[in-house]
Design an enzyme around this catalytic site. Structure first.
Site, mmCIF file in Angstrom:
data_model
loop_
_atom_site.group_PDB
_atom_site.id
_atom_site.type_symbol
_atom_site.label_atom_id
_atom_site.label_comp_id
_atom_site.label_asym_id
_atom_site.label_seq_id
_atom_site.Cartn_x
_atom_site.Cartn_y
_atom_site.Cartn_z
ATOM 1 N N GLY A 1 17.982 -59.390 -1.237
ATOM 2 C CA GLY A 1 16.291 -58.184 -2.387
ATOM 3 C C GLY A 1 15.728 -59.166 -3.315
ATOM 4 O O GLY A 1 14.716 -58.684 -3.805
ATOM 5 N N GLY B 1 13.750 -61.041 -1.378
ATOM 6 C CA GLY B 1 12.328 -61.721 -0.440
ATOM 7 C C GLY B 1 12.281 -63.114 0.390
ATOM 8 O O GLY B 1 11.194 -63.323 0.223
ATOM 9 N N ALA C 1 9.822 -65.270 2.065
ATOM 10 C CA ALA C 1 9.163 -66.637 2.591
ATOM 11 C C ALA C 1 9.085 -67.787 2.833
ATOM 12 O O ALA C 1 8.400 -67.744 3.808
ATOM 13 C CB ALA C 1 10.567 -66.729 0.171
ATOM 14 N N ASP D 1 6.585 -57.217 -0.063
ATOM 15 C CA ASP D 1 6.899 -59.143 0.036
ATOM 16 C C ASP D 1 6.218 -59.755 0.717
ATOM 17 O O ASP D 1 5.997 -61.071 -0.130
ATOM 18 C CB ASP D 1 8.215 -58.248 0.807
ATOM 19 C CG ASP D 1 9.437 -58.209 0.598
ATOM 20 O OD1 ASP D 1 9.422 -57.415 -0.599
ATOM 21 O OD2 ASP D 1 11.058 -57.965 0.287
HETATM 22 C C1 MEV Z 1 12.716 -53.984 -0.396
HETATM 23 O O1 MEV Z 1 13.057 -55.510 -0.696
HETATM 24 C C2 MEV Z 1 11.594 -52.422 -1.267
HETATM 25 C C3 MEV Z 1 12.118 -51.789 0.250
HETATM 26 O O2 MEV Z 1 10.897 -50.369 -0.640
HETATM 27 C C4 MEV Z 1 11.095 -51.656 1.392
HETATM 28 C C5 MEV Z 1 9.967 -52.483 1.589
HETATM 29 O O3 MEV Z 1 8.986 -52.166 0.256
HETATM 30 O O4 MEV Z 1 9.322 -52.724 2.422
HETATM 31 C C6 MEV Z 1 13.108 -50.679 -0.078
#
Ligand code: MEV
Length: 289
Positions: A75, A77, A81, A123
């Protein structure tokens, strides 16, 4: 040979809701992914759909070496990256001449393709440009960087962003009467946080509320709940899931003096703690040794 790096990111507020056009705030953080690209007759690279797509989009072939300080599927990113750093390194090694904005756009379309159409530009934009960003739909606004002291807690439970986004999508389709008010409330919490960006106590409360709403959407996990509670009990202003949830990471906003205590509490719950703060560089050219 060209080496580039790109930072990880955390969602401070608004993950999942951004996929539905609500505002979200993300920030680049210090741990980085380093990627070296080299022209080569017999190209070799790690097996990764993201790297394959980078070469396809740039229309060249080459070898790649990746050195990551970011755990994948956590989670933070890491796929964005890797994608951004690979595109930048290809761009330099092959003299392609893409601008930073173009790289961010290509990286986003790669993420969207690999994640079956489910991705916001957050991201890829944040790790290309660094700093803090407000995302609303496809619009991105850079925010004045804040010296927020964060502890990231990795549950070490791997998750799939695509699956978690799908889970929320299914809830929203089946029960829009339940999901829509939760997504609206997440958007409202993000705006409340933005109005109180200089008040860390209120920001912490906003994080706690945002976490409760993410759990209501179904993206909680016992391991992230444990870390969130431990961080709060050990002195954080607030703590929440960051990113897609279902495992992955949490973030805790901390007074400077409480950072090590919060990190220790996370480790005592079998999480991996990273004490970090904002990265303002974004994608960066590195020296080749
Ligand atoms: C993932 O880091 C975040 C989400 O909102 C998906 C996205 O924004 O692409 C769940």
């Amino acid at each position: 040979m060209a080496t580039w790096s790109a930072p990880g990111k955390v969602f401070l507020f608004g993950e999942h809701a951004v996929v539905y056009g609500k505002p979200g705030v993300a920030m680049a953080i210090k741990p980085r992914v380093f990627v070296t690209v080299k022209k080569s007759r017999n190209p070799t690279h790690p097996k990764s759909p993201y790297i394959d797509e980078c070469f396809k989009r740039m229309g060249v072939r080459g070898s790649v070496y990746v050195n990551s300080q970011l755990q994948s599927s956590s989670g933070l990113g890491s796929s964005a990256a890797v994608t951004v750093a690979t595109l930048c390194a290809i761009n330099e090694e092959f003299g392609i001449g893409r601008t930073r904005d173009e790289i961010a756009d290509i990286a986003f379309s790669i993420e969207r393709k690999v994640q079956s159409g489910r991705a916001s530009p957050t991201d890829t934009y944040v790790c290309t440009n660094g700093g803090m960003v407000l995302i609303t739909g496809t619009s991105k606004r850079r925010l004045p960087p804040q010296g927020l002291q964060l502890v990231v807690g990795n549950t070490l439970v791997p998750h799939s962003t695509a699956k978690m986004v799908e889970l929320v999508g299914t809830l929203q389709k089946k029960h829009p009467d339940i999901a829509d008010p939760i997504l609206d409330a997440i958007g409202a919490v993000t705006l409340a946080a933005l109005h109180n960006i200089n008040n860390q106590k209120v920001l912490g409360q906003c994080m706690d509320t945002n976490n409760a709403l993410l759990e209501a959407l179904g993206v909680g996990h016992p391991a992230s709940s444990r870390l969130v509670l431990a961080a709060r009990a050990s002195g954080a202003y607030g703590a929440k899931i960051t990113g897609a949830g279902g495992g992955g990471c949490i973030i805790a906003l901390c007074p400077r003096r409480a950072k090590s205590r919060v990190a220790g509490a996370i480790e005592a719950c079998e999480g991996k703690a990273i004490i970090t703060t904002i990265d303002t560089d974004g994608a960066r050219r590195e020296k080749n040794d």
